[in-house]
Motif scaffolding. Sequence first.
Motif, mmCIF file in Angstrom:
data_model
loop_
_atom_site.group_PDB
_atom_site.id
_atom_site.type_symbol
_atom_site.label_atom_id
_atom_site.label_comp_id
_atom_site.label_asym_id
_atom_site.label_seq_id
_atom_site.Cartn_x
_atom_site.Cartn_y
_atom_site.Cartn_z
ATOM 1 N N UNK A 262 0.819 -1.210 0.000
ATOM 2 C CA UNK A 262 0.000 0.000 0.000
ATOM 3 C C UNK A 262 0.847 1.252 0.000
ATOM 4 N N UNK A 263 0.314 2.278 -0.638
ATOM 5 C CA UNK A 263 0.802 3.646 -0.499
ATOM 6 C C UNK A 263 -0.328 4.360 0.234
ATOM 7 N N UNK A 264 -0.107 4.686 1.498
ATOM 8 C CA UNK A 264 -1.211 5.131 2.348
ATOM 9 C C UNK A 264 -0.727 6.202 3.317
ATOM 10 N N UNK A 265 -1.519 7.250 3.449
ATOM 11 C CA UNK A 265 -1.217 8.326 4.396
ATOM 12 C C UNK A 265 -2.228 8.260 5.537
ATOM 13 N N UNK A 266 -1.834 7.794 6.711
ATOM 14 C CA UNK A 266 -2.776 7.642 7.818
ATOM 15 C C UNK A 266 -3.309 8.975 8.352
ATOM 16 N N UNK A 267 -2.617 10.068 8.092
ATOM 17 C CA UNK A 267 -3.123 11.359 8.584
ATOM 18 C C UNK A 267 -4.315 11.849 7.773
ATOM 19 N N UNK A 268 -4.395 11.442 6.501
ATOM 20 C CA UNK A 268 -5.530 11.846 5.657
ATOM 21 C C UNK A 268 -6.448 10.682 5.308
ATOM 22 N N UNK A 269 -6.081 9.461 5.717
ATOM 23 C CA UNK A 269 -6.846 8.251 5.371
ATOM 24 C C UNK A 269 -7.028 8.116 3.870
ATOM 25 N N UNK A 270 -5.963 8.412 3.142
ATOM 26 C CA UNK A 270 -5.993 8.356 1.686
ATOM 27 C C UNK A 270 -4.894 7.432 1.195
ATOM 28 N N UNK A 271 -5.223 6.576 0.225
ATOM 29 C CA UNK A 271 -4.192 5.713 -0.331
ATOM 30 C C UNK A 271 -4.747 4.684 -1.287
ATOM 31 N N UNK A 272 -3.840 3.887 -1.781
ATOM 32 C CA UNK A 272 -4.176 2.800 -2.702
ATOM 33 C C UNK A 272 -3.447 1.553 -2.244
ATOM 34 N N UNK A 273 -4.122 0.404 -2.355
ATOM 35 C CA UNK A 273 -3.467 -0.854 -2.009
ATOM 36 C C UNK A 273 -3.566 -1.835 -3.170
ATOM 37 N N UNK A 274 -2.632 -2.763 -3.190
ATOM 38 C CA UNK A 274 -2.616 -3.900 -4.108
ATOM 39 C C UNK A 274 -2.407 -5.130 -3.245
ATOM 40 N N UNK A 275 -3.184 -6.163 -3.494
ATOM 41 C CA UNK A 275 -3.045 -7.373 -2.677
ATOM 42 C C UNK A 275 -3.261 -8.612 -3.526
ATOM 43 N N UNK A 276 -2.572 -9.662 -3.132
ATOM 44 C CA UNK A 276 -2.828 -10.970 -3.730
ATOM 45 C C UNK A 276 -2.863 -11.956 -2.585
ATOM 46 N N UNK A 277 -3.894 -12.780 -2.590
ATOM 47 C CA UNK A 277 -4.007 -13.720 -1.478
ATOM 48 C C UNK A 277 -4.167 -15.138 -1.963
ATOM 49 N N UNK A 278 -3.585 -16.040 -1.183
ATOM 50 C CA UNK A 278 -3.685 -17.476 -1.414
ATOM 51 C C UNK A 278 -4.727 -18.000 -0.447
ATOM 52 N N UNK A 279 -5.867 -18.430 -0.984
ATOM 53 C CA UNK A 279 -7.010 -18.868 -0.180
ATOM 54 C C UNK A 279 -7.082 -20.388 -0.167
ATOM 55 N N UNK A 280 -7.385 -20.944 0.999
ATOM 56 C CA UNK A 280 -7.668 -22.367 1.116
ATOM 57 C C UNK A 280 -8.960 -22.532 1.909
ATOM 58 N N UNK A 281 -9.851 -23.359 1.413
ATOM 59 C CA UNK A 281 -11.135 -23.547 2.078
ATOM 60 C C UNK A 281 -12.188 -23.970 1.075
ATOM 61 N N UNK A 282 -13.378 -23.386 1.212
ATOM 62 C CA UNK A 282 -14.468 -23.769 0.313
ATOM 63 C C UNK A 282 -15.258 -22.539 -0.131
#
Length: 140
Positions: free
Chosen positions: A52-72
């Motif tokens: 993420x590129x995120x500024x907690x003082x302004x609550x502004x940003x962009x995130x990228x995520x990839x997740x490996x899921x196991x389940x149903x």
Amino acid sequence: MTHRTQATFEVVDWQDQPVESTVTTGTPIGLALMRKEFHGDIEGWSQTHFLAAYDPTTNTGTYLAIESFTGSVDGRAGTLAIAHSATTRPERGREHELVVIVPGSGTGDLAGLTGTGAVVIDDDGTHHLHLEYAGPDSGS
């Protein structure tokens, strides 16, 4: 035929990771490994690589995520990868959202699944994952 399904999820572990960069931007960049647990029509857990590129003082940003899921998913067991990103701004909420099941990532009963979705966050902070998917043996 496309199926719609959903679950709530929570982050049960967050581990900040070191980020090395020779460029400093106006918004801090961070990396974390997360573990999420899903409950509902999507049941299981995932390990998520979250950048993420995120500024907690302004609550502004962009995130990228990839997740490996196991389940149903709707009772079909296996693993798959989900990629997602969004931009958040206080005056606009979430925008430019992308949620996609990574093509070819499914195993077991989730092999061949394709689809898109959304992450919805309630006012009380509850997180939901909504998926629309199709694939072998899902009536597609």
